[in-house]
Design a protein around this motif. Sequence first.
Motif, short mmCIF file in Angstrom:
data_model
loop_
_atom_site.label_atom_id
_atom_site.label_comp_id
_atom_site.label_asym_id
_atom_site.label_seq_id
_atom_site.Cartn_x
_atom_site.Cartn_y
_atom_site.Cartn_z
N PRO A 41 0.91 -1.19 0.02
CA PRO A 41 -0.08 0.07 -0.01
C PRO A 41 0.59 1.30 0.01
CG PRO A 41 -0.74 -1.58 1.77
CD PRO A 41 0.45 -2.20 1.14
N ARG A 42 2.03 1.40 0.56
CA ARG A 42 2.66 2.43 0.84
C ARG A 42 3.51 2.92 -0.39
NH1 ARG A 42 7.11 -1.19 3.43
NH2 ARG A 42 8.83 -1.27 1.69
N ASP A 43 3.60 2.03 -1.61
CA ASP A 43 4.21 2.26 -2.87
C ASP A 43 3.23 3.21 -3.71
OD1 ASP A 43 6.32 0.41 -2.35
OD2 ASP A 43 5.17 -1.37 -3.07
N LYS A 44 1.99 3.16 -3.39
CA LYS A 44 1.17 3.94 -4.00
C LYS A 44 0.98 3.78 -5.36
CE LYS A 44 1.04 7.51 -0.43
NZ LYS A 44 1.51 8.89 -0.01
N GLY A 45 1.03 2.39 -5.90
CA GLY A 45 1.17 2.27 -7.37
C GLY A 45 2.44 2.03 -8.16
N ASN A 46 3.64 2.66 -7.17
CA ASN A 46 4.82 2.66 -8.01
C ASN A 46 5.71 1.59 -7.44
OD1 ASN A 46 3.82 4.96 -9.35
ND2 ASN A 46 4.58 6.30 -7.50
N LEU A 47 6.12 0.61 -8.33
CA LEU A 47 6.92 -0.36 -7.73
C LEU A 47 8.49 0.08 -7.72
CD1 LEU A 47 6.61 -3.42 -6.84
CD2 LEU A 47 7.24 -3.78 -9.04
N SER A 48 9.09 0.12 -6.47
CA SER A 48 10.26 0.84 -6.41
C SER A 48 11.40 -0.40 -6.92
CB SER A 48 10.75 0.73 -4.74
OG SER A 48 10.34 2.13 -4.24
N THR A 49 12.38 0.44 -7.62
CA THR A 49 13.36 -0.29 -8.41
C THR A 49 14.66 0.85 -8.24
OG1 THR A 49 12.90 0.50 -10.62
CG2 THR A 49 12.19 -1.74 -9.79
N ASN A 50 15.75 0.28 -8.77
CA ASN A 50 16.92 1.41 -8.90
C ASN A 50 17.50 1.02 -10.26
OD1 ASN A 50 16.90 0.62 -5.73
ND2 ASN A 50 18.03 2.53 -6.10
N TRP A 51 17.94 2.24 -10.81
CA TRP A 51 18.45 2.39 -12.07
C TRP A 51 20.04 2.16 -12.25
CZ3 TRP A 51 18.34 7.53 -15.58
CH2 TRP A 51 18.62 6.85 -17.02
N VAL A 52 20.20 0.78 -12.78
CA VAL A 52 21.69 0.33 -12.66
C VAL A 52 22.75 1.33 -13.55
CG1 VAL A 52 23.27 -1.52 -13.30
CG2 VAL A 52 20.82 -2.09 -12.34
N GLU A 53 22.30 1.39 -14.97
CA GLU A 53 23.26 2.60 -15.59
C GLU A 53 23.48 3.85 -14.84
OE1 GLU A 53 21.07 0.31 -16.53
OE2 GLU A 53 22.05 -1.02 -18.12
N TYR A 54 22.58 4.26 -14.44
CA TYR A 54 22.56 5.36 -13.54
C TYR A 54 23.69 5.68 -12.30
CZ TYR A 54 21.47 10.01 -11.15
OH TYR A 54 21.67 11.10 -10.70
N ILE A 55 23.64 4.44 -11.61
CA ILE A 55 24.68 4.33 -10.60
C ILE A 55 25.99 4.20 -11.20
CG2 ILE A 55 25.40 2.85 -8.80
CD1 ILE A 55 22.50 1.73 -8.48
N GLU A 56 26.31 3.55 -12.33
CA GLU A 56 27.62 3.26 -12.88
C GLU A 56 27.95 4.52 -13.67
OE1 GLU A 56 26.60 -0.30 -15.12
OE2 GLU A 56 27.16 -1.33 -13.70
N SER A 57 26.98 5.26 -14.48
CA SER A 57 27.73 6.23 -15.23
C SER A 57 27.37 7.50 -14.71
CB SER A 57 26.79 6.26 -16.66
OG SER A 57 25.69 6.69 -16.27
N THR A 58 26.68 7.96 -13.76
CA THR A 58 26.46 9.16 -12.93
C THR A 58 26.93 9.12 -11.76
OG1 THR A 58 24.78 9.56 -14.21
CG2 THR A 58 24.89 10.91 -12.47
N MET A 59 26.85 8.07 -11.08
CA MET A 59 27.34 8.19 -9.70
C MET A 59 28.71 7.49 -9.55
SD MET A 59 23.83 6.79 -7.95
CE MET A 59 24.40 6.85 -6.25
N HIS A 60 29.24 6.96 -10.72
CA HIS A 60 30.64 6.37 -10.72
C HIS A 60 30.88 5.22 -9.90
CE1 HIS A 60 31.09 9.52 -13.90
NE2 HIS A 60 30.71 10.15 -13.27
N LYS A 61 29.85 4.37 -9.60
CA LYS A 61 30.14 3.54 -8.56
C LYS A 61 29.63 1.95 -9.13
CE LYS A 61 28.78 6.10 -4.62
NZ LYS A 61 27.63 6.20 -3.49
N ASN A 62 30.12 0.88 -8.54
CA ASN A 62 29.67 -0.20 -8.78
C ASN A 62 28.53 -0.51 -8.57
OD1 ASN A 62 29.34 -2.97 -8.05
ND2 ASN A 62 31.34 -3.40 -9.20
N ALA A 63 27.53 -1.08 -9.51
CA ALA A 63 26.17 -0.78 -9.32
C ALA A 63 25.84 -2.01 -8.12
CB ALA A 63 25.44 -1.14 -10.41
N LEU A 64 26.24 -3.20 -8.37
CA LEU A 64 25.82 -4.21 -7.26
C LEU A 64 26.60 -3.79 -6.17
CD1 LEU A 64 24.54 -6.85 -7.05
CD2 LEU A 64 26.60 -8.00 -7.56
N LYS A 65 27.57 -3.32 -5.76
CA LYS A 65 28.10 -3.21 -4.62
C LYS A 65 27.38 -1.98 -4.02
CE LYS A 65 31.56 -2.91 -1.27
NZ LYS A 65 31.15 -2.02 -0.34
N HIS A 66 26.91 -0.94 -4.71
CA HIS A 66 26.21 0.16 -4.19
C HIS A 66 24.74 -0.25 -3.61
CE1 HIS A 66 24.36 4.11 -4.00
NE2 HIS A 66 23.45 3.56 -4.82
#
Lengths: 147, 248
Positions: A41-66
């Motif tokens: 119910p708290r999701d309010k219709g939006n299923l939470s995920t994370n964008w892998v390529e954003y972590i790698e290319s913008t945050m410059h981190k290893n996505a899985l480790k992050h």
Amino acid sequence: MPNTGVLMDKISGNNTIARFCDKKSISASGRVSGTAFKLRPRDKGNLSTNWVEYIESTMHKNALKHLQDFYNKIMTDTSNAKIGYLNVKKTINYVKRESKDNRKLDIYHNGKLSRSNPSHSIITGTELDEMEIFDLLAETLIATHNF
Amino acid sequence: MDTLYRNFNKQYTPIVAQNCLTDSSSNTNFLDEVFLTSETAETSSTVNTKSLGHIPLPCPTRTERVMVMAHTPSYNKSAYTQGALTDHIINELTRNLTLTLENNSTSTYEKETDTRLIIEQLINEIDSPYKKDLYERLLFLDSPNDDPEDSPMLTGSLKHLFNFIKAHNPKYPDLFLTHDGILRSEWYRDNEHYFFAEFLPSGFVRYSSGIKSKKDSSQTERNQGRVSIDKLLPLIKATNAEHWCIDG
């Protein structure tokens, strides 16, 4: 576009999103159930995920480790959990093709304004208790990673 | 309660309290509404997720300082006074929340009862080749959740699952627990042959099924719905899922 009042960008098809799959959504043999994608119910219709390529290319981190570090902070225990990866295009096309009502899902990046979770993304187009859609999402996993 | 402490201390489950009131008859303060909240990823603001109702607040603190507050790395002050929250206030509020939760049987954070005992009782009532595996899996599903906001196993769901097993001796399913404490039984052969059932405490079953189409083998016929538990076996038969769900 969902009305969250926050600037969001649609994530293009060749990208990858990640979903936390808790230990009770994973079978003894390691198969991830659709329960890992069940809306709360708290999701309010939006299923939470994370964008892998954003972590790698913008945050410059290893996505899985992050992601492992991130979920370690917000979950009580992650020792038997997994992080599931989905391809955006495959997920959208598969759910549209296989669902009875040819459901159209969209996937947005909405973490721009978040300091704690800037790679946050959401899958929209599902409702509470739509088992069929959650099960189809589980079928589209392209990889799962342990903690 | 350890979960609450850990997450509170980790600052990922902020607490928002509203409407601090005083009971004049007992001269004690209480918080009219308290919510455990999560920081939303997209805005770093908070959203209400769980109402805990009235929380007594007998701690020696200036009440106005806890009227509205959140304890996060980015927001750690009273919205009423704009003053910083001290560790003392946070610790006192946490302790009182904990005591209240421990004494509040209706809290979603509390287990309804000793689920393990019920699992042991029910497992002794069945005669099944997978009795030991079933027992171990259910104990695993009854262990603390990864997500502190998820519900523990609901005994109503557990009892209906056992009733179905006792009555129909199905093949051993993959068992899962949903975030709302429902046991989900999955008879899964592959993505074109499956039957999934969630045993609701009400005696109904939410199901999702798929089977390769006989008319067009490139298609999978999928269905979902909700039936009363006495209609589950006929439904399994009607969807031609019997051979991978039911023995014999």
